[in-house]
Design a protein around this motif. Structure first.
Motif, PDB file in Angstrom:
ATOM      1  N   GLY A 129      86.058  73.007  23.250  1.00  0.00           N
ATOM      2  CA  GLY A 129      86.458  73.218  24.963  1.00  0.00           C
ATOM      3  C   GLY A 129      87.525  72.907  25.577  1.00  0.00           C
TER       4      GLY A 129
ATOM      5  N   THR B 218      87.163  80.879  31.837  1.00  0.00           N
ATOM      6  CA  THR B 218      86.077  79.083  32.527  1.00  0.00           C
ATOM      7  C   THR B 218      85.235  78.482  30.843  1.00  0.00           C
ATOM      8  OG1 THR B 218      84.539  80.204  33.778  1.00  0.00           O
ATOM      9  CG2 THR B 218      86.398  79.386  34.907  1.00  0.00           C
ATOM     10  N   GLN B 219      84.252  79.616  30.620  1.00  0.00           N
ATOM     11  CA  GLN B 219      84.078  79.599  29.969  1.00  0.00           C
ATOM     12  C   GLN B 219      84.161  80.049  28.018  1.00  0.00           C
ATOM     13  OE1 GLN B 219      80.124  80.813  31.426  1.00  0.00           O
ATOM     14  NE2 GLN B 219      79.511  78.679  32.395  1.00  0.00           N
TER      15      GLN B 219
ATOM     16  N   PRO C 197      77.749  78.974  25.507  1.00  0.00           N
ATOM     17  CA  PRO C 197      78.655  78.674  26.376  1.00  0.00           C
ATOM     18  C   PRO C 197      78.755  77.585  26.763  1.00  0.00           C
ATOM     19  CG  PRO C 197      77.305  80.049  27.923  1.00  0.00           C
ATOM     20  CD  PRO C 197      76.190  80.093  27.101  1.00  0.00           C
TER      21      PRO C 197
ATOM     22  N   GLN D 231      85.888  71.032  28.538  1.00  0.00           N
ATOM     23  CA  GLN D 231      84.925  69.518  27.454  1.00  0.00           C
ATOM     24  C   GLN D 231      84.596  70.256  26.495  1.00  0.00           C
ATOM     25  OE1 GLN D 231      81.103  69.892  30.902  1.00  0.00           O
ATOM     26  NE2 GLN D 231      82.497  70.390  32.539  1.00  0.00           N
TER      27      GLN D 231
ATOM     28  N   SER E   8      85.556  84.309  28.297  1.00  0.00           N
ATOM     29  CA  SER E   8      85.247  85.136  29.501  1.00  0.00           C
ATOM     30  C   SER E   8      86.525  85.415  30.474  1.00  0.00           C
ATOM     31  CB  SER E   8      84.354  84.244  30.931  1.00  0.00           C
ATOM     32  OG  SER E   8      85.599  82.717  31.422  1.00  0.00           O
TER      33      SER E   8
ATOM     34  N   ALA F 249      81.614  74.849  28.653  1.00  0.00           N
ATOM     35  CA  ALA F 249      82.708  75.094  29.509  1.00  0.00           C
ATOM     36  C   ALA F 249      84.316  74.365  28.751  1.00  0.00           C
ATOM     37  CB  ALA F 249      82.792  73.699  29.974  1.00  0.00           C
TER      38      ALA F 249
ATOM     39  N   HIS G 166      82.466  82.157  25.277  1.00  0.00           N
ATOM     40  CA  HIS G 166      81.243  82.825  24.467  1.00  0.00           C
ATOM     41  C   HIS G 166      80.801  82.646  23.078  1.00  0.00           C
ATOM     42  CE1 HIS G 166      79.909  83.281  28.900  1.00  0.00           C
ATOM     43  NE2 HIS G 166      80.625  83.280  29.365  1.00  0.00           N
TER      44      HIS G 166
END
Length: 284
Positions: free
Chosen positions: A189, A163-164, A180, A185, A159, A182, A166
């Protein structure tokens, strides 16, 4: 007187006859001995002749035997020479076979290298052959399936706030399981946060999942992570990574993001010349 003379004559005659008889007997005796000696000599001569013939025959046999032995020795020498030539030819054949195997192995390696280079060229060409973002994503999916041999995978884009991540393209994964991710993580992630790829090793690799993918590749633009590619499963005939896969991972990581960004920016302009507006000034 006459009677005495007659008697004397008769006695002389008898003596003469006796001498003749003895002479004849002596002659016959020695003639017989001569004949016997002659016959004995003839027999001995015949015996010697026979022995001579036997010796000649034996000598001929010995001569033939010697010639035969010489022929055998010559034949044995010829056989030995041929054996040496045979061994030399076998050694030469073995050397040629080893060289052939080396050349064959080298040829196979070169052929594989050319094939890998062709795959890399095709991948690079495909990524930059269009300025439509949808088509770029489609090309990324085709490259993952056809060149990498991936059966299940997901393409993520970050994004704007970073932060995300997609999902924008996937294959072999249920759409309902996607969402999505994170940044920072989980396996996907973490790669988005660090920009460092994560590739599982093993043979066979087995099956992966969204939580534990077989490989996660960051998509970089100017040393900044803009997305990631997660490979979850391989085709049945592929059970491990090969050397060219690492090159493909690097190519996708460094070119896929740039291709998507270029296509996205191009969509804001009606044509190529308009999109190039200001490029000359920037180059100056």
């Amino acid at each position: 007187m006459d009677d005495d003379q007659g008697t004397t004559k008769d006695a002389a005659s008898d003596t003469s006859s006796s001498l003749m008889a003895e002479r004849e007997a002596f002659v016959r005796k020695y003639l017989r001995k001569g004949v016997e000696l002659t016959e004995q000599l003839l027999q001995e001569n015949e015996s010697l002749r026979t022995e001579l013939e036997e010796l000649r025959s034996h000598n001929a046999n010995l001569t033939a035997q010697v010639k035969s032995d010489d022929a055998i020795r010559d034949l044995l020498r010829t056989v030995e020479r041929l054996e040496q030539e045979k061994r030399a030819l076998l050694d030469k054949s073995a050397q040629l076979e080893q060289a052939s195997r080396r050349y064959e192995g080298r040829y196979t390696a070169i052929e594989q290298e050319l094939n890998d280079l062709a795959n890399l060229y095709v991948a690079s060409f495909q990524l930059h052959s269009t300025l439509n973002p949808v088509h770029v994503v489609q090309h990324i999916k085709e490259l993952l399936a056809q060149l990498v041999g991936a059966e299940g995978f997901v393409v993520y884009l970050l994004s704007a706030d970073g932060t995300q991540a997609h999902p924008v393209g996937f294959e072999g994964v249920a759409e309902s399981s996607l969402g999505p991710v994170a940044v920072g993580q989980g396996a996907i992630g973490k790669v988005c946060a660090t920009g460092v790829s994560s590739v599982k090793q093993g043979d066979p690799l087995g099956k992966g999942s969204l939580e534990e993918p077989l490989a996660v590749l960051p998509m970089m633009v100017d040393n900044q992570t803009v997305g990631a590619i997660a490979i979850l499963a391989l085709l049945e005939q592929k059970h491990a990574w090969v050397q060219v896969d690492q090159e493909l991972f690097h190519l996708l990581g460094s070119h896929a993001g740039a291709a998507l960004l270029s296509a996205h920016l191009y969509q804001k302009h009606p044509d190529a010349l308009t999109a190039m507006g200001g490029l000359i000034e920037n180059l100056r």
